[in-house]
Scaffold this motif. Structure first.
Motif, PDB file in Angstrom:
ATOM      1  N   LEU A   1       0.825  -1.196   0.000  1.00 35.68           N
ATOM      2  CA  LEU A   1       0.000   0.000   0.000  1.00 35.68           C
ATOM      3  C   LEU A   1       0.865   1.254   0.000  1.00 35.68           C
ATOM      4  O   LEU A   1       1.741   1.411   0.852  1.00 35.68           O
ATOM      5  CB  LEU A   1      -0.896   0.019   1.238  1.00 35.68           C
ATOM      6  N   VAL A   2       0.597   2.139  -0.944  1.00 35.84           N
ATOM      7  CA  VAL A   2       1.241   3.452  -0.990  1.00 35.84           C
ATOM      8  C   VAL A   2       0.214   4.485  -0.553  1.00 35.84           C
ATOM      9  O   VAL A   2      -0.873   4.584  -1.135  1.00 35.84           O
ATOM     10  CB  VAL A   2       1.756   3.790  -2.392  1.00 35.84           C
ATOM     11  N   LEU A   3       0.560   5.228   0.473  1.00 34.37           N
ATOM     12  CA  LEU A   3      -0.301   6.291   0.975  1.00 34.37           C
ATOM     13  C   LEU A   3       0.189   7.616   0.412  1.00 34.37           C
ATOM     14  O   LEU A   3       1.330   8.014   0.652  1.00 34.37           O
ATOM     15  CB  LEU A   3      -0.258   6.317   2.506  1.00 34.37           C
ATOM     16  N   GLU A   4      -0.656   8.282  -0.350  1.00 35.57           N
ATOM     17  CA  GLU A   4      -0.303   9.595  -0.887  1.00 35.57           C
ATOM     18  C   GLU A   4      -0.971  10.671  -0.032  1.00 35.57           C
ATOM     19  O   GLU A   4      -2.198  10.747   0.035  1.00 35.57           O
ATOM     20  CB  GLU A   4      -0.744   9.736  -2.343  1.00 35.57           C
ATOM     21  N   VAL A   5      -0.163  11.467   0.628  1.00 33.40           N
ATOM     22  CA  VAL A   5      -0.648  12.535   1.492  1.00 33.40           C
ATOM     23  C   VAL A   5      -0.725  13.826   0.677  1.00 33.40           C
ATOM     24  O   VAL A   5       0.192  14.152  -0.068  1.00 33.40           O
ATOM     25  CB  VAL A   5       0.284  12.718   2.705  1.00 33.40           C
ATOM     26  N   ALA A   6      -1.819  14.564   0.823  1.00 37.08           N
ATOM     27  CA  ALA A   6      -2.032  15.809   0.090  1.00 37.08           C
ATOM     28  C   ALA A   6      -2.025  15.554  -1.421  1.00 37.08           C
ATOM     29  O   ALA A   6      -1.191  16.080  -2.159  1.00 37.08           O
ATOM     30  CB  ALA A   6      -0.995  16.861   0.469  1.00 37.08           C
ATOM     31  N   SER A   7      -2.976  14.762  -1.862  1.00 36.53           N
ATOM     32  CA  SER A   7      -3.026  14.346  -3.274  1.00 36.53           C
ATOM     33  C   SER A   7      -3.461  15.450  -4.221  1.00 36.53           C
ATOM     34  O   SER A   7      -3.369  15.282  -5.437  1.00 36.53           O
ATOM     35  CB  SER A   7      -3.967  13.144  -3.431  1.00 36.53           C
TER      36      SER A   7
END
Length: 214
Positions: free
Chosen positions: A45-51
């Motif tokens: 899982l890749v979490l993208e913050v402030a997409s």
């Protein structure tokens, strides 16, 4: 007439239905992709913050079909845009967006990698501190935290364009502005995130790579 989405940037105004686009995304996404290809895990899982607009999430989810991609943003306009881009793309591993404020409780407790593009300078310093603190808790040993954007560096002359950009950010909000690279590294180290490397990027931007220590 055109079907091109309306431009968007943080704090740009009221929510508009449908997709928005961030002009910088088209300019930087392939350069960022070139860095990420050798750095992201093969699965997980890749979490993208402030997409932001959601364009990066779609672009990277296409490039990394074996990774689950989780876009997030606290901005309602961004959230609506992410959802619209996702609905159009119909990518099986691109998840529905989640609301995430870096200074609050995160809806995702663990991630194999975390990305944050063009947020650090367009937010208060407390947002960066929250990002680093929670990334340090969420990542596994060796897990990647990737930051992208313009920074100030000790002993390196700041490009005129970045100086002007810094001034314009502070004019919009005195809590915004380019951060010193050295301050970010110190804050990351305090959360168990070791500075791995720096990659020079186009238009006087930097890719910063951190890895979770034991």
């Amino acid at each position: 007439m055109t079907d091109r989405p309306e431009p968007w940037e943080p704090g740009s105004g009221p929510v508009a239905a449908g997709k928005r686009y961030a002009p910088a995304t088209e300019r930087n996404r392939d350069a960022i992709l070139g860095v990420l290809r050798d750095q992201l895990p093969s699965s997980g899982l890749v979490l993208e913050v402030a997409s932001g607009s959601g364009e990066h999430a779609v672009h990277f989810a296409v490039a990394f079909p074996d990774l689950d991609w989780q876009p997030t943003d606290p901005d309602p306009a961004a959230f609506a845009s992410i959802a619209a881009w996702r609905a159009e793309a119909r990518l099986p591993k691109l998840r529905a967006p989640l609301r995430l404020d870096t200074t609050g409780d995160w809806p995702i407790a663990q991630a194999d990698a975390i990305l944050c593009i063009n947020m650090v300078h367009i937010s208060p310093w407390t947002a960066t501190v929250g990002l680093l603190e929670r990334a340090g808790a969420a990542l596994p040993r060796g897990g990647l935290l990737y930051l992208y954007g313009p920074y100030l560096r000790d002993g390196v002359e700041t490009a005129p364009g970045n100086r002007a950009f810094d001034a314009s950010l502070k004019a919009r909000d005195p809590h915004w502005g380019l951060r010193r690279l050295e301050d970010v590294i110190v804050a990351a180290e305090a959360e168990g995130l070791a500075f791995d490397r720096l990659v020079e990027m186009p238009a006087n931007n930097l890719s910063l790579l951190f890895r979770r220590r034991d």
